[in-house]
Design an enzyme around this catalytic site. Structure first.
Site, PDB file in Angstrom:
ATOM      1  N   ASP A 201      -2.387   4.246   1.441  1.00 58.11           N
ATOM      2  CA  ASP A 201      -1.933   3.134   1.716  1.00 58.11           C
ATOM      3  C   ASP A 201      -1.968   2.433   2.767  1.00 58.11           C
ATOM      4  O   ASP A 201      -1.462   2.800   3.840  1.00 58.11           O
ATOM      5  CB  ASP A 201      -0.263   2.924   1.048  1.00 58.11           C
ATOM      6  CG  ASP A 201       0.069   1.479   0.758  1.00 58.11           C
ATOM      7  OD1 ASP A 201      -0.699   0.473   1.029  1.00 58.11           O
ATOM      8  OD2 ASP A 201       1.202   1.368   0.345  1.00 58.11           O
TER       9      ASP A 201
ATOM     10  N   HIS B  22      -1.323  -0.763   3.420  1.00 57.76           N
ATOM     11  CA  HIS B  22      -0.155  -1.679   3.517  1.00 57.76           C
ATOM     12  C   HIS B  22      -0.321  -3.012   4.183  1.00 57.76           C
ATOM     13  O   HIS B  22       0.630  -3.375   4.697  1.00 57.76           O
ATOM     14  CB  HIS B  22       1.064  -0.791   4.278  1.00 57.76           C
ATOM     15  CG  HIS B  22       2.352  -0.962   3.557  1.00 57.76           C
ATOM     16  ND1 HIS B  22       3.332  -2.058   4.238  1.00 57.76           N
ATOM     17  CD2 HIS B  22       3.116  -0.785   2.639  1.00 57.76           C
ATOM     18  CE1 HIS B  22       4.385  -2.088   3.568  1.00 57.76           C
ATOM     19  NE2 HIS B  22       4.156  -1.509   2.623  1.00 57.76           N
TER      20      HIS B  22
ATOM     21  N   GLU C 162      -5.402   1.716  -0.844  1.00 56.07           N
ATOM     22  CA  GLU C 162      -4.487   0.465  -1.230  1.00 56.07           C
ATOM     23  C   GLU C 162      -4.322  -0.479  -0.269  1.00 56.07           C
ATOM     24  O   GLU C 162      -4.165  -0.207   1.029  1.00 56.07           O
ATOM     25  CB  GLU C 162      -3.250   0.941  -1.649  1.00 56.07           C
ATOM     26  CG  GLU C 162      -2.169   0.151  -2.072  1.00 56.07           C
ATOM     27  CD  GLU C 162      -0.862   0.640  -2.719  1.00 56.07           C
ATOM     28  OE1 GLU C 162       0.071   0.068  -2.583  1.00 56.07           O
ATOM     29  OE2 GLU C 162      -0.919   1.663  -3.239  1.00 56.07           O
TER      30      GLU C 162
ATOM     31  N   GLU D 186      -0.454  -5.677  -5.328  1.00 52.71           N
ATOM     32  CA  GLU D 186       1.077  -5.861  -5.140  1.00 52.71           C
ATOM     33  C   GLU D 186       1.760  -6.955  -4.808  1.00 52.71           C
ATOM     34  O   GLU D 186       2.836  -7.322  -5.226  1.00 52.71           O
ATOM     35  CB  GLU D 186       1.553  -4.507  -4.501  1.00 52.71           C
ATOM     36  CG  GLU D 186       1.456  -4.663  -3.102  1.00 52.71           C
ATOM     37  CD  GLU D 186       1.900  -3.521  -2.389  1.00 52.71           C
ATOM     38  OE1 GLU D 186       2.806  -3.623  -1.387  1.00 52.71           O
ATOM     39  OE2 GLU D 186       1.454  -2.300  -2.526  1.00 52.71           O
TER      40      GLU D 186
ATOM     41  N   ASP E 216       2.916  -5.407  -9.975  1.00 55.00           N
ATOM     42  CA  ASP E 216       4.159  -5.251 -10.208  1.00 55.00           C
ATOM     43  C   ASP E 216       4.851  -5.742 -11.245  1.00 55.00           C
ATOM     44  O   ASP E 216       4.934  -6.919 -11.162  1.00 55.00           O
ATOM     45  CB  ASP E 216       5.092  -5.205  -8.668  1.00 55.00           C
ATOM     46  CG  ASP E 216       6.280  -4.690  -8.642  1.00 55.00           C
ATOM     47  OD1 ASP E 216       7.108  -4.608  -9.574  1.00 55.00           O
ATOM     48  OD2 ASP E 216       6.574  -4.007  -7.765  1.00 55.00           O
TER      49      ASP E 216
ATOM     50  N   HIS F   7       2.314  -1.224  -9.451  1.00 58.24           N
ATOM     51  CA  HIS F   7       3.080  -0.814  -8.104  1.00 58.24           C
ATOM     52  C   HIS F   7       4.552  -0.886  -8.637  1.00 58.24           C
ATOM     53  O   HIS F   7       5.012  -1.488  -9.421  1.00 58.24           O
ATOM     54  CB  HIS F   7       3.092  -2.267  -7.110  1.00 58.24           C
ATOM     55  CG  HIS F   7       3.633  -2.077  -5.998  1.00 58.24           C
ATOM     56  ND1 HIS F   7       4.896  -3.006  -6.060  1.00 58.24           N
ATOM     57  CD2 HIS F   7       3.425  -1.558  -5.189  1.00 58.24           C
ATOM     58  CE1 HIS F   7       5.335  -2.837  -4.739  1.00 58.24           C
ATOM     59  NE2 HIS F   7       4.522  -2.076  -3.796  1.00 58.24           N
TER      60      HIS F   7
END
Length: 381
Positions: A183, A185, A209, A235, A257, A284
């Site tokens: 990830d 992020h 990700e 996400e 999500d 997510h």
């Protein structure tokens, strides 16, 4: 049947639960929250309840249309998350009314078990190799790690090498029969992603990700064309409209999500859109038990599902964890890294209302960390 009350509960460590009661004694639960903005979403749910109280809870699609489009201003994380939790609760009521799990109401299950992955490391990952081996030994076949802490727009060779070394250590620890997710992020600029992706290819991540921030999705196509690593994102997208650009960008995995992107109703539609683009789904879900239960109902029903995130034992869950708010945690316990198909009605879990009420007396004011670079400027968390 009519909705008679809608109550929200701020519960540690950072969640918001919604209880929807009906005049026939059927209660539905949802999880409407934006992490770090729980009170704001709570206010949005209260505003939306002005419309819903007195309405038939089984008109799920009609209510979704009204809640998302009945106001002049639409979209965004707060409104979409408020609607998402309400939508989950209405599906829970529908399943309990008909005596069937939500996945049965979505057309029936297409798989008997759902593959899960486990988080390792935290926001500044360390000792990830040992943590990864622990999760594999516990039965998981896939782990996810943050690739780095904060990075500058174009960071040093040393910092670049540290990211690669951590990924290499995890791959060595888990072997070639298990999967690794990295990830980024949103901490990696497009320039740093171009530098890092070729260096990570030998370690065959299942996917990377958030290789770029959501506002830079236009750059994703070029990145996807330049790497063999599947790229995942979504996400921080909240609707089918948001996903339209992503799905045409060369992304391999969509990550809506269920507590942010309009709930079960909208994520099911996003999954259908993704399927038409040959994109798989890895929803997510670093949240609580209601969001996870809703995610699993979808995972059993959507054909292009890949793997499911879950947050049991995640580094954010200090003091309270996912299973603490359930009468029986068995539906959210995993065997050999998988969730097994269940046939309990609604979302398939029984929320421990007394535990929720006790926790709500404590509440929380969780906020995400604010990071800074060495020069004092804001860093992406």
């Amino acid at each position: 049947m009519k909705i008679v009350s809608m109550d929200t509960f701020l519960v540690p460590p950072r969640w918001l639960f919604l209880r929807v009661r009906t005049d026939e004694g059927i209660t539905g639960w949802g999880e409407p929250v934006v992490e770090g903005r729980a009170e704001t979403v709570r206010a949005a749910v209260a505003e939306l309840s002005d419309y819903l109280i007195g309405e038939d809870p089984l008109r799920i699609e009609h209510h979704w249309q009204v809640l998302t489009k009945g106001g002049f201003y639409r979209g965004g994380p707060v409104l979409s998350s408020a609607v998402a939790g309400i939508d989950q609760a209405l599906w829970d009521i529908a399943g309990k009314t008909y005596g069937r799990p939500v996945h049965a109401l979505l057309g029936g299950h297409v798989r008997d078990r759902v593959r899960m992955y486990a988080w390792i490391g935290g926001d500044r990952p360390a000792d990830v190799a040992a943590l990864a081996r622990e999760q594999i030994d516990a039965g998981f076949t896939a782990v996810k790690m943050n690739g780095s802490g904060e990075l500058t727009h174009i960071d040093t060779p040393r910092r670049t090498g540290e990211v690669v070394e951590r990924v290499a250590a995890v791959r060595d620890a888990i072997g070639p029969d298990n999967d690794l997710v990295v990830d980024f992020h949103g901490r990696v600029s497009t320039a740093m992603a171009r530098r890092l992706l070729p260096l990570l290819e030998p370690y065959l991540p299942l996917f990377i990700e958030e290789a770029v921030l959501p506002e830079h999705t236009a750059h994703l196509a070029a990145l996807a064309a330049a790497t063999a690593i599947p790229l995942a994102a979504g996400e921080r997208l909240y609707s089918r409209g948001d996903f339209r650009t992503l799905l045409a960008s060369g992304a391999a995995v969509a990550q809506p999500d269920v507590s942010h992107a309009g709930g079960i109703s909208e994520v099911r539609r996003i999954a259908a859109m993704a399927e038409s683009h040959d994109v798989s789904m890895a929803p997510h879900c670093p949240l609580g038990p209601i969001a996870l239960a809703a995610s699993l109902q979808l995972a059993f029903a959507i054909p292009n599902f890949l793997i499911q995130e879950q947050s049991v034992g995640i580094h954010y869950n200090i003091g309270n964890d996912v299973l603490d708010y359930l009468v029986d945690p068995a539906p959210l316990r995993f065997r050999h890294g998988h969730a097994e198909l269940g046939n309990a009605p609604g979302l398939g879990i029984e929320v421990d209302e007394q535990a929720v009420l006790r926790a709500a007396e404590v509440g929380h004011r969780w906020r995400n960390p604010i990071w800074h670079h060495a020069d004092g400027s804001l860093a992406e968390w």
